[in-house]
Design a protein around this motif. Structure first.
Motif, short mmCIF file in Angstrom:
data_model
loop_
_atom_site.label_atom_id
_atom_site.label_comp_id
_atom_site.label_asym_id
_atom_site.label_seq_id
_atom_site.Cartn_x
_atom_site.Cartn_y
_atom_site.Cartn_z
N UNK A 24 -27.35 -7.35 47.93
CA UNK A 24 -26.78 -7.13 46.47
C UNK A 24 -26.92 -5.02 45.86
N UNK A 25 -25.75 -4.92 45.17
CA UNK A 25 -26.45 -3.49 45.21
C UNK A 25 -25.59 -3.25 43.91
N UNK A 26 -26.47 -3.28 42.76
CA UNK A 26 -26.32 -2.44 41.47
C UNK A 26 -25.50 -1.35 40.67
N UNK A 27 -24.83 -2.18 39.68
CA UNK A 27 -24.34 -0.85 39.61
C UNK A 27 -24.15 -0.93 37.17
N UNK A 28 -23.98 0.27 37.06
CA UNK A 28 -23.72 0.32 35.16
C UNK A 28 -22.20 1.15 35.27
N UNK A 29 -21.95 0.34 33.85
CA UNK A 29 -20.23 1.04 33.72
C UNK A 29 -20.82 1.78 31.70
N UNK A 30 -21.58 2.34 31.69
CA UNK A 30 -22.18 2.82 30.56
C UNK A 30 -20.60 3.57 29.67
N UNK A 31 -20.22 2.82 28.82
CA UNK A 31 -18.98 3.01 27.83
C UNK A 31 -19.33 2.77 26.07
N UNK A 32 -18.34 3.48 25.37
CA UNK A 32 -18.26 3.46 24.27
C UNK A 32 -18.90 1.84 23.26
N UNK A 33 -17.90 1.06 24.40
CA UNK A 33 -18.83 -0.58 24.30
C UNK A 33 -19.66 -0.52 24.90
N UNK A 34 -20.90 -0.31 25.00
CA UNK A 34 -22.18 -0.65 25.71
C UNK A 34 -22.14 -0.87 26.93
N UNK A 35 -22.70 -1.34 27.91
CA UNK A 35 -23.50 -0.68 29.31
C UNK A 35 -23.40 -2.77 30.19
N UNK A 36 -21.93 -2.48 30.57
CA UNK A 36 -22.13 -3.49 31.82
C UNK A 36 -22.04 -3.00 33.18
N UNK A 37 -23.42 -4.57 33.24
CA UNK A 37 -23.83 -4.57 34.33
C UNK A 37 -22.63 -5.10 35.76
N UNK A 38 -22.96 -4.74 36.90
CA UNK A 38 -22.23 -5.09 37.99
C UNK A 38 -22.97 -5.18 39.29
N UNK A 39 -22.90 -6.94 39.61
CA UNK A 39 -23.63 -6.80 40.88
C UNK A 39 -22.81 -7.52 42.18
N UNK A 40 -22.52 -6.23 43.26
CA UNK A 40 -21.60 -6.17 44.06
C UNK A 40 -22.65 -7.38 45.23
N UNK A 41 -22.26 -8.41 45.87
CA UNK A 41 -22.46 -8.95 46.84
C UNK A 41 -21.69 -8.49 48.47
N UNK A 42 -22.99 -7.66 49.11
CA UNK A 42 -22.65 -7.37 50.79
C UNK A 42 -22.64 -7.58 51.78
N UNK A 43 -22.29 -7.85 52.66
CA UNK A 43 -22.49 -8.23 53.71
C UNK A 43 -22.18 -7.34 55.19
N UNK A 44 -23.08 -7.43 56.19
CA UNK A 44 -22.37 -6.59 57.33
C UNK A 44 -21.35 -7.66 58.64
#
Length: 206
Positions: A134-154
């Motif tokens: 799982x790769x975690x990413x955050x989007x920081x914007x005027x409305x706050x921080x949006x966390x995303x989690x990508x399920x990835x597989x080989x």
């Protein structure tokens, strides 16, 4: 900010060529991290012409996402138990419809990109020989921080592919699967009608 802008905002080219050697597959973290510039470049390239002619942007976006998102895997899982009832033709039709609709809907949200900052978080553990992460990413914007989690597989070619996304606790794979099931019930189990009317437009708003 729409969920479809956030979905897949972490995709990139799946391979790089170094010193004319064989292509080297990127790791999951590098794959997610490297796409941000690619997407921003595509946005800048097509933003002004998008309203008059969106197709070039959809085409470029589709090529980019098609290299790193396992649309077929996601689409088949979205069908849930109805997959077993579907013919090969229906499976292909739904995978194509799912991919096309998601790219177009996501693309329309993407061109509205503003002052958000995208941050890819370091992997919690060593990758090693893992086949799913799982790769975690955050989007920081005027409305706050949006966390995303990508399920990835080989996959079988040892390339990392995105197979699902969770944002603000919303599991998109599960959401789309419930959507397919509800539509299948509405149409009395007629898979063709579900495919013909399919749309992946969802929202994170309450």
């Amino acid at each position: 900010m729409t969920i479809l802008f956030l979905l897949l905002s972490g995709t990139a080219l799946a391979e790089v060529v170094e010193n004319n050697a064989e292509p080297v597959a990127l790791g999951p973290h590098e794959l997610v991290e490297s796409v941000t510039g690619e997407l921003l470049e595509a946005i800048g390239k097509h933003r002004e012409s998008f309203e008059q002619d969106p197709e070039p942007f959809f085409e470029e976006l589709g090529c980019l996402l098609g290299k790193v998102v396992d649309f077929r895997f996601i689409a088949y899982n979205v069908m849930g138990p109805y997959r077993a009832q579907a013919t090969d033709e229906q499976l292909k039709r739904f995978a194509d419809a799912f991919r096309r609709d998601l790219i177009e809907t996501y693309g329309r949200g993407l061109v509205s990109y503003g002052d958000e900052t995208i941050v890819v978080l370091p992997l919690a553990d060593e990758l090693g020989e893992k086949r799913k992460v799982t790769v975690a990413q955050e989007i920081h914007g005027v409305d706050g921080v949006f966390p995303l989690y990508y399920s990835m597989a080989r996959n079988k070619s040892n390339e990392w592919k995105i197979t699902n996304v969770v944002i603000n606790g919303i599991n998109l794979g599960k959401t789309f699967r419930n959507q397919f099931s509800q539509r299948a019930q509405k149409f009395g189990g007629d898979i063709d009608q579900v495919i013909d009317s399919w749309t992946t437009q969802v929202s994170t708003e309450a």
